[in-house]
Write a protein that holds these residues in place. Structure first.
Motif, PDB file in Angstrom:
ATOM      1  N   HIS A  97    -120.730 -58.039   8.609  1.00 59.02           N
ATOM      2  CA  HIS A  97    -122.093 -57.996   9.320  1.00 59.02           C
ATOM      3  C   HIS A  97    -123.308 -58.152   8.370  1.00 59.02           C
ATOM      4  O   HIS A  97    -124.401 -58.510   8.670  1.00 59.02           O
ATOM      5  CB  HIS A  97    -122.504 -56.771  10.071  1.00 59.02           C
ATOM      6  N   LYS A 103    -119.499 -67.348  10.082  1.00 52.46           N
ATOM      7  CA  LYS A 103    -118.678 -68.721  10.237  1.00 52.46           C
ATOM      8  C   LYS A 103    -118.326 -69.175   8.950  1.00 52.46           C
ATOM      9  O   LYS A 103    -117.269 -69.578   8.708  1.00 52.46           O
ATOM     10  CB  LYS A 103    -119.283 -69.569  11.164  1.00 52.46           C
ATOM     11  N   PRO A 148    -120.689 -59.921  16.528  1.00 48.73           N
ATOM     12  CA  PRO A 148    -120.359 -60.858  17.986  1.00 48.73           C
ATOM     13  C   PRO A 148    -119.182 -59.714  18.837  1.00 48.73           C
ATOM     14  O   PRO A 148    -118.664 -59.023  18.225  1.00 48.73           O
ATOM     15  CB  PRO A 148    -119.599 -61.866  17.571  1.00 48.73           C
ATOM     16  N   GLU A 152    -116.262 -63.353  21.528  1.00 50.14           N
ATOM     17  CA  GLU A 152    -116.742 -64.492  20.767  1.00 50.14           C
ATOM     18  C   GLU A 152    -116.077 -64.298  19.422  1.00 50.14           C
ATOM     19  O   GLU A 152    -116.100 -65.324  18.601  1.00 50.14           O
ATOM     20  CB  GLU A 152    -118.496 -64.025  20.667  1.00 50.14           C
ATOM     21  N   LEU A 153    -116.022 -63.046  18.958  1.00 48.76           N
ATOM     22  CA  LEU A 153    -115.365 -62.868  17.693  1.00 48.76           C
ATOM     23  C   LEU A 153    -113.706 -63.557  17.467  1.00 48.76           C
ATOM     24  O   LEU A 153    -113.579 -64.407  16.657  1.00 48.76           O
ATOM     25  CB  LEU A 153    -115.118 -61.361  17.322  1.00 48.76           C
TER      26      LEU A 153
END
Length: 252
Positions: A97, A103, A148, A152-153
């Motif tokens: 984080h 990404k 996320p 999503e993760l």
């Protein structure tokens, strides 16, 4: 990583590996012998029985690594300073984080790892625990914008790395690592300024109003009455997750 150059001076004192969490992470690494630890900090959760290389951008954190810690190279997740496929596995524990680009950091882990990526993180779709629900909702709001959600993760991990499993990482009631959710059954420890200084979430907010409320509720019994069921638990899901991704042959 200016945050840890500012708040990380006593990080090693309060952010020590919890052996139960350590066992889960070590098991997730499987038979990997060479491991890179991304955003390694002061060295928590680096398995002593593996050949580990640590990558850490903050000099303040690097200086706190013990004499017996794994060798550490200054660098960032977005451009890992090691060659492709040079390690068996890449790991990151509660550091993703802080990366400027999640990404890109995951892609770099997939580039350097031959078989597996292990990620410990937090997901905002888990139920908020009492600290952020009742006293510091601004922490929860911020983290919802940074982390996320589970779906999503997993989607990002599978797209960038490969097949992924994700499961709750339960926090023991006497956890020895002082991350944000560690003191869920020991609320008075959140009143300790030194312990809060080792939690990056508090560096972003004015904590005094919430601390005053918590102090009052501990003194008059409100906290204990409101959270009575928590006091019976040995461990708790406070949103931390262990994700394990197998590196696809086409990755990188």
């Amino acid at each position: 990583m200016a945050t840890y150059d500012t708040i990380g001076e006593r990080y090693a004192t309060f952010r020590r590996s919890d052996p139960r969490i350590m066992a889960v992470i070590t098991a997730a690494l499987g038979n990997a012998r060479r491991v890179v630890n991304v955003g390694a900090g002061s060295g928590s959760y680096e398995p002593a029985d593996r050949d580990v290389l640590a990558i850490e951008p903050s000099e303040t954190m690097i200086q706190q690594r013990g004499a017996d810690a794994a060798p550490c190279v200054r660098g960032s997740a977005g451009a890992l300073p090691i060659v492709s496929r040079s390690v068996d596995a890449a790991m990151a524990v509660l550091s993703a984080h802080h990366w400027p680009d999640l990404k890109q950091g995951l892609a770099e882990m997939a580039r350097v790892a031959r078989s597996r990526v292990v990620l410990v993180t937090w997901v905002p779709d888990a139920s908020p625990f009492w600290l952020v629900r009742d006293y510091f909702p601004e922490i929860f709001a911020h983290d919802q914008s940074v982390f996320p959600g589970t779906r999503e993760l997993v989607a990002v991990l599978e797209r960038v790395i490969g097949p992924t499993t994700i499961e709750p990482l339960l926090v023991p009631h006497d956890c020895t690592d002082g991350f944000l959710g560690a003191y869920w059954r020991r609320p008075s420890l959140y009143l300790d300024a030194d312990r809060r200084a080792a939690q990056s979430s508090f560096a972003r907010i004015d904590a005094e109003p919430g601390l005053a409320m918590l102090h009052r509720d501990l003194n008059d019994g409100t906290w204990a009455e409101r959270n009575r069921p928590v006091l019976e638990l040995q461990s708790l899901d406070v949103g931390y997750r262990l994700a394990v991704s197998e590196v696809a042959l086409s990755t990188g």
